[in-house]
Design a protein around this motif. Sequence first.
Motif, PDB file in Angstrom:
ATOM      1  N   GLY A 162       0.819  -1.207   0.000  1.00  0.00           N
ATOM      2  CA  GLY A 162       0.000   0.000   0.000  1.00  0.00           C
ATOM      3  C   GLY A 162       0.854   1.259   0.000  1.00  0.00           C
ATOM      4  N   SER A 163       2.117   1.133   0.400  1.00  0.00           N
ATOM      5  CA  SER A 163       3.051   2.274   0.485  1.00  0.00           C
ATOM      6  C   SER A 163       4.014   2.182  -0.700  1.00  0.00           C
ATOM      7  N   ASP A 164       3.490   2.428  -1.886  1.00  0.00           N
ATOM      8  CA  ASP A 164       4.122   1.998  -3.136  1.00  0.00           C
ATOM      9  C   ASP A 164       5.587   2.389  -3.311  1.00  0.00           C
ATOM     10  N   ASN A 165       5.892   3.673  -3.116  1.00  0.00           N
ATOM     11  CA  ASN A 165       7.244   4.168  -3.414  1.00  0.00           C
ATOM     12  C   ASN A 165       7.979   4.571  -2.138  1.00  0.00           C
ATOM     13  N   SER A 166       7.657   3.917  -1.040  1.00  0.00           N
ATOM     14  CA  SER A 166       8.312   4.212   0.237  1.00  0.00           C
ATOM     15  C   SER A 166       9.828   4.041   0.131  1.00  0.00           C
ATOM     16  N   PRO A 167      10.605   4.863   0.842  1.00  0.00           N
ATOM     17  CA  PRO A 167      12.053   4.661   0.897  1.00  0.00           C
ATOM     18  C   PRO A 167      12.438   3.272   1.430  1.00  0.00           C
ATOM     19  N   ALA A 168      11.490   2.611   2.100  1.00  0.00           N
ATOM     20  CA  ALA A 168      11.767   1.257   2.593  1.00  0.00           C
ATOM     21  C   ALA A 168      12.154   0.307   1.464  1.00  0.00           C
ATOM     22  N   LYS A 348       6.043  16.026  -0.375  1.00  0.00           N
ATOM     23  CA  LYS A 348       4.837  15.934  -1.197  1.00  0.00           C
ATOM     24  C   LYS A 348       4.777  14.672  -2.059  1.00  0.00           C
ATOM     25  N   ARG A 349       5.813  13.835  -2.041  1.00  0.00           N
ATOM     26  CA  ARG A 349       5.845  12.723  -2.990  1.00  0.00           C
ATOM     27  C   ARG A 349       5.281  11.429  -2.397  1.00  0.00           C
ATOM     28  N   TYR A 350       3.978  11.312  -2.427  1.00  0.00           N
ATOM     29  CA  TYR A 350       3.270  10.048  -2.189  1.00  0.00           C
ATOM     30  C   TYR A 350       3.673   9.410  -0.854  1.00  0.00           C
ATOM     31  N   TRP A 351       4.411   8.318  -0.848  1.00  0.00           N
ATOM     32  CA  TRP A 351       4.742   7.633   0.417  1.00  0.00           C
ATOM     33  C   TRP A 351       6.162   7.944   0.903  1.00  0.00           C
ATOM     34  N   ARG A 352       6.734   9.060   0.451  1.00  0.00           N
ATOM     35  CA  ARG A 352       8.109   9.386   0.852  1.00  0.00           C
ATOM     36  C   ARG A 352       8.143  10.541   1.849  1.00  0.00           C
ATOM     37  N   GLY A 353       7.050  10.792   2.537  1.00  0.00           N
ATOM     38  CA  GLY A 353       7.020  11.881   3.511  1.00  0.00           C
ATOM     39  C   GLY A 353       5.632  12.301   3.927  1.00  0.00           C
ATOM     40  N   PRO A 354       4.678  12.403   2.988  1.00  0.00           N
ATOM     41  CA  PRO A 354       3.352  12.903   3.339  1.00  0.00           C
ATOM     42  C   PRO A 354       2.666  12.132   4.472  1.00  0.00           C
ATOM     43  N   SER A 355       1.743  12.836   5.123  1.00  0.00           N
ATOM     44  CA  SER A 355       0.925  12.240   6.192  1.00  0.00           C
ATOM     45  C   SER A 355      -0.396  11.765   5.590  1.00  0.00           C
ATOM     46  N   TRP A 356      -0.836  10.602   6.010  1.00  0.00           N
ATOM     47  CA  TRP A 356      -2.056   9.973   5.486  1.00  0.00           C
ATOM     48  C   TRP A 356      -3.026   9.731   6.638  1.00  0.00           C
ATOM     49  N   ALA A 357      -4.295  10.085   6.437  1.00  0.00           N
ATOM     50  CA  ALA A 357      -5.294   9.906   7.504  1.00  0.00           C
ATOM     51  C   ALA A 357      -5.432   8.458   7.924  1.00  0.00           C
ATOM     52  N   ILE A 358      -5.350   7.527   6.967  1.00  0.00           N
ATOM     53  CA  ILE A 358      -5.564   6.109   7.352  1.00  0.00           C
ATOM     54  C   ILE A 358      -4.367   5.536   8.115  1.00  0.00           C
ATOM     55  N   ILE A 359      -3.172   6.006   7.800  1.00  0.00           N
ATOM     56  CA  ILE A 359      -1.995   5.581   8.589  1.00  0.00           C
ATOM     57  C   ILE A 359      -2.125   6.136  10.006  1.00  0.00           C
ATOM     58  N   ASN A 360      -2.550   7.395  10.108  1.00  0.00           N
ATOM     59  CA  ASN A 360      -2.757   7.982  11.430  1.00  0.00           C
ATOM     60  C   ASN A 360      -3.806   7.192  12.213  1.00  0.00           C
TER      61      ASN A 360
END
Length: 421
Positions: A162-168, A348-360
């Motif tokens: 679900g975290s497509d382009n995460s630095p992970a 601002k780049r998708y899963w590389r920093g932004p905050s998401w309501a569902i993750i919260n």
Amino acid sequence: MNKHFDEAYRILAANDRGGYTVPTDRLYPFQWNWDSAFVAMGFATFDIDRAYRELERLTEGQWEDGMIPHIVFHQPSDTYFPGPDVWRTSHTIPTSGITQPPVFGIALRAVHEAAETAGSEDAKARTLTLFHAALKWHRWWYSARDPEGTGLVALLHPWESGSDNSPAWDIALSRVPTSTETAVVRKDTGHVDAAMRPRDEDYRRFIHLVDTYAACGWNPVQQWEKAPFKVAEVQTTAILLKAGEDLLHLAGVLGLDEAAEELAVYNLLTRNALQAQWRPQLSRFVSRDLISNEDIDAPTHAGFIPLLALDLDKDIVDAAAAEMRLWSNGMKVAFPTTKPFVGSFEAKRYWRGPSWAIINWLLIDGLARNGLTDMAAGLRSNTVSAIETEGFAEYFDPITGEGCGGLGFSWTGAAYLCLAE
């Protein structure tokens, strides 16, 4: 009733396509797996029948082997890539060939309990059918994605997180070739600023993986052998464990003793495995790259999601909380998906920093579970405030608070209904 509730209802209605919800128009024109689980919990706050229907429509895509795919293509659309022709799967309804975090079991318990509270007459029958679908999917996770019985389930594609382009994934994904048999024709950057989306190089690697697994005929054993990307992932494993706990609870309610025993075995195995992924020197949990056999120490939000599913010792809770506060310090909207100001952080780049309501939402439940009620309340308030200020955006720039990505987003609406109550 405040105007934001009205807007959340309007968004869910606008994104309804006949018993299932698209995440947002055009950018994501199909039914997405974990999106729908969150959305079902949102519906459960005001429309029990529609909440059940969301989950029921999702299970129409379930494969014979138990997998519930990450996309179900109920109706054709030309506004999204990759579509059914790229996936080349052979299910009755066109679907993708990979899965997504199993929030389904968590949602099913929430919907069932809302139905019981409302005195719904068919709650038990509908829950029972969906329970069997969920259990079949959990069995798939443990057989297809943990064939060695470690208790940690693996992902074979970054999209499955679900975290497509995460630095992970940066190191593990860098080993995947950029060559593809399928022409990469991106549609997403026609709907959303390219600076908010994964890079072209990421997409070529994503599609290389799709080509690789399609060539295996989507056979899980062959995929496991051929996978150039294989990560035992803590976010997905934690969600699987929490869903397993909720399904175990439902098995008790439904009088399903054998299912309860089976789930208890899975849950114990995973609980022990997940706890072993805590790294005191990092103050968070880590995933494992199964190809290099090394820890993935990229600092992402996933390292705190195990709070959702574990009852942790006080020293671990305190250390995780201190680290989370450090990441949130100075942020307008917590919780950032990458540790702010490290090299891989992009606000601002998708899963590389932004905050998401569902993750919260997941983190709020994890903090509350582990006794951090004030911290949970603070994150809840911050999330609700971000939505009320910027609208129902896909995600938020943690530094400026700006709403980014797709707008009129279903799961942000669902999160608001559940968190602002």
